[in-house]
Design a protein around this motif. Structure first.
Motif, PDB file in Angstrom:
ATOM      1  N   SER A 137       0.829  -1.202   0.000  1.00  0.00           N
ATOM      2  CA  SER A 137       0.000   0.000   0.000  1.00  0.00           C
ATOM      3  C   SER A 137       0.867   1.256   0.000  1.00  0.00           C
ATOM      4  O   SER A 137       1.873   1.339   0.728  1.00  0.00           O
ATOM      5  N   MET A 138       0.483   2.227  -0.836  1.00  0.00           N
ATOM      6  CA  MET A 138       1.195   3.491  -0.923  1.00  0.00           C
ATOM      7  C   MET A 138       1.079   4.241   0.401  1.00  0.00           C
ATOM      8  O   MET A 138       0.041   4.180   1.097  1.00  0.00           O
ATOM      9  N   ASN A 139       2.161   4.920   0.782  1.00  0.00           N
ATOM     10  CA  ASN A 139       2.240   5.725   1.997  1.00  0.00           C
ATOM     11  C   ASN A 139       2.097   4.903   3.280  1.00  0.00           C
ATOM     12  O   ASN A 139       1.801   5.443   4.346  1.00  0.00           O
ATOM     13  N   SER A 140       2.330   3.602   3.157  1.00  0.00           N
ATOM     14  CA  SER A 140       2.314   2.738   4.339  1.00  0.00           C
ATOM     15  C   SER A 140       3.748   2.388   4.735  1.00  0.00           C
ATOM     16  O   SER A 140       4.625   2.238   3.877  1.00  0.00           O
ATOM     17  N   GLN A 141       3.969   2.270   6.016  1.00  0.00           N
ATOM     18  CA  GLN A 141       5.293   1.905   6.527  1.00  0.00           C
ATOM     19  C   GLN A 141       5.288   0.418   6.884  1.00  0.00           C
ATOM     20  O   GLN A 141       4.406  -0.044   7.608  1.00  0.00           O
ATOM     21  N   TYR A 142       6.286  -0.266   6.358  1.00  0.00           N
ATOM     22  CA  TYR A 142       6.367  -1.716   6.569  1.00  0.00           C
ATOM     23  C   TYR A 142       7.684  -2.089   7.252  1.00  0.00           C
ATOM     24  O   TYR A 142       8.701  -1.382   7.130  1.00  0.00           O
ATOM     25  N   ILE A 143       7.637  -3.222   7.936  1.00  0.00           N
ATOM     26  CA  ILE A 143       8.843  -3.879   8.427  1.00  0.00           C
ATOM     27  C   ILE A 143       8.715  -5.356   8.070  1.00  0.00           C
ATOM     28  O   ILE A 143       7.609  -5.910   8.072  1.00  0.00           O
ATOM     29  N   PHE A 144       9.844  -5.983   7.714  1.00  0.00           N
ATOM     30  CA  PHE A 144       9.844  -7.383   7.266  1.00  0.00           C
ATOM     31  C   PHE A 144      10.751  -8.212   8.190  1.00  0.00           C
ATOM     32  O   PHE A 144      11.665  -7.687   8.831  1.00  0.00           O
TER      33      PHE A 144
END
Length: 393
Positions: A341-348
């Motif tokens: 998703s655009m403008n979403s912050q992720y961590i993997f």
């Protein structure tokens, strides 16, 4: 008797790897060349009777094994038989020889005496007279003491004493027992695969004489009893134990038994297994407007078992919920995560798994999906394009 002679000879240094079954004694007087033959002699001595007085004789012996007769021994110097009436004190013609042997073996101690009249013999063990008449033999001046089966008590100093009216003489030898160490370890302890936190035990049965000293080694380093290592050794056993195993306890363990007769050892291979440690890294290699390419590095330690898969997960930090992306074969170490998703912050995060279980996760740095990533890439490509045109012109 004045018309007889007792002869002695030594057994061959090499019996041809076959037991000597008899000796043949040949003789003739020096005036003739025809040999007289005496067969089926069992010992290395023999008394010949009815010889001519004042006649010179020469003698030789032949050893026979199952293959056949040896070449004759060198001919003795001429010997003349003369009437003899004087007496002679006992003498040692062939002394006792020191013997080193193993347990449960038959041993014969023998010596040869001279003297006139023929002396009587007495055997002693460590200074005490031996009364066992069945084990003592004395024929044709050859004294023998036969030990049918050696035991620890057999190890001693033996003395044979010859006595006649003119005096006595003795000869002694030492019988020493040795047995090279023997180590027995059950097959199930020779190769062990154990979980971390469990206990390693390697019991060994040890024999030998004199009693062997026992040491334990990991690779080339000798092991001693400590907080984690226990070594218990008795006269016949030695047990090596490690509690609360870790992966570092994997390796080759060796038990060594040594005495003056030699040394022997047995090796045991130990593999301590566990779930793998976490992958070394998880890096973001490329970011686009709706996808991120990730790359991870295998664990330093696979837990002693082959990695069979990796599992990649993602987390939208705003929702704080982890979701599985996919499982990957052990040979795959990169993946592009799509439909972000655009403008979403992720961590993997990624975990490694082997047949025992999964490692702790390795997490990436947080990353935000924005439109700037795509625009920045296009702007950079445009700059490179125009620069190439200018260089060309």
């Amino acid at each position: 008797m004045h018309d007889s002679i007792t002869l002695y000879w030594k057994a061959p240094e090499d019996d041809g790897k076959s037991e000597i079954i008899e000796y043949i004694l040949e003789y003739h007087d020096v005036q003739t060349e025809k040999w007289t033959e005496i067969k089926q002699i069992k010992d290395t001595t023999y008394t010949i009777s009815k010889l001519k007085i004042d006649t010179e004789y020469v003698f030789r012996s032949i050893a026979v094994n199952e293959v056949g007769p040896s070449a004759p021994s060198p001919i003795s110097p001429p010997i003349r038989l003369v009437p003899k009436v004087e007496t002679e004190a006992p003498s040692v013609r062939e002394p006792l020889q020191d013997v080193t042997t193993e347990l449960d073996k038959e041993v014969t101690l023998s010596c040869v005496f001279g003297g006139i009249p023929e002396p009587k013999v007495t055997w002693k063990r460590n200074g005490q007279v031996i009364d066992s008449s069945s084990s003592i033999c004395y024929e044709n001046r050859v004294a023998k003491y036969i030990i049918e089966k050696t035991t620890i008590e057999t190890e001693a100093t033996y003395t044979c004493i010859a006595t006649n009216e003119r005096g006595s003489v003795e000869t002694s030898c030492c019988l020493k027992l040795q047995q090279k160490p023997i180590i027995k370890v059950e097959d199930k302890f020779l190769t062990q695969k154990l979980r971390t936190g469990s206990t390693l035990s390697i019991p060994a049965k040890v024999s030998g004489y004199p009693q062997p000293t026992v040491t334990w080694h990991k690779e080339t380093v000798e092991q001693k009893s400590s907080k984690t290592v226990t070594i218990e050794t008795t006269e016949t056993t030695s047990t090596f134990t490690i509690k609360k195993l870790t992966r570092e306890h994997s390796g080759k363990y060796k038990v060594v038994a040594t005495n003056e007769s030699g040394s022997t050892h047995v090796e045991s291979t130990v593999q301590v297994i566990d779930k793998p440690c976490r992958p070394q890294s998880l890096e973001i290699k490329d970011v686009k407007k709706d996808s991120i390419t990730l790359e991870w590095t295998p664990p330093v330690d696979d837990g002693g078992l082959e990695i069979n898969k990796y599992t990649l997960e993602k987390c939208d930090i705003q929702n704080n919920v982890w979701m599985k992306v996919s499982d990957f074969d052990k040979d795959i170490q990169t993946y592009a995560v799509q439909k972000l998703s655009m403008n979403s912050q992720y961590i993997f995060r990624v975990v490694a798994a082997n047949p025992i279980g999964e490692s702790e996760p390795t997490e990436s740095e947080p990353v935000t999906i924005t439109k700037k990533f795509g625009e920045f890439k296009n702007w950079e490509a445009s700059c490179i394009f125009y620069l190439n045109i200018l260089l060309y012109v």
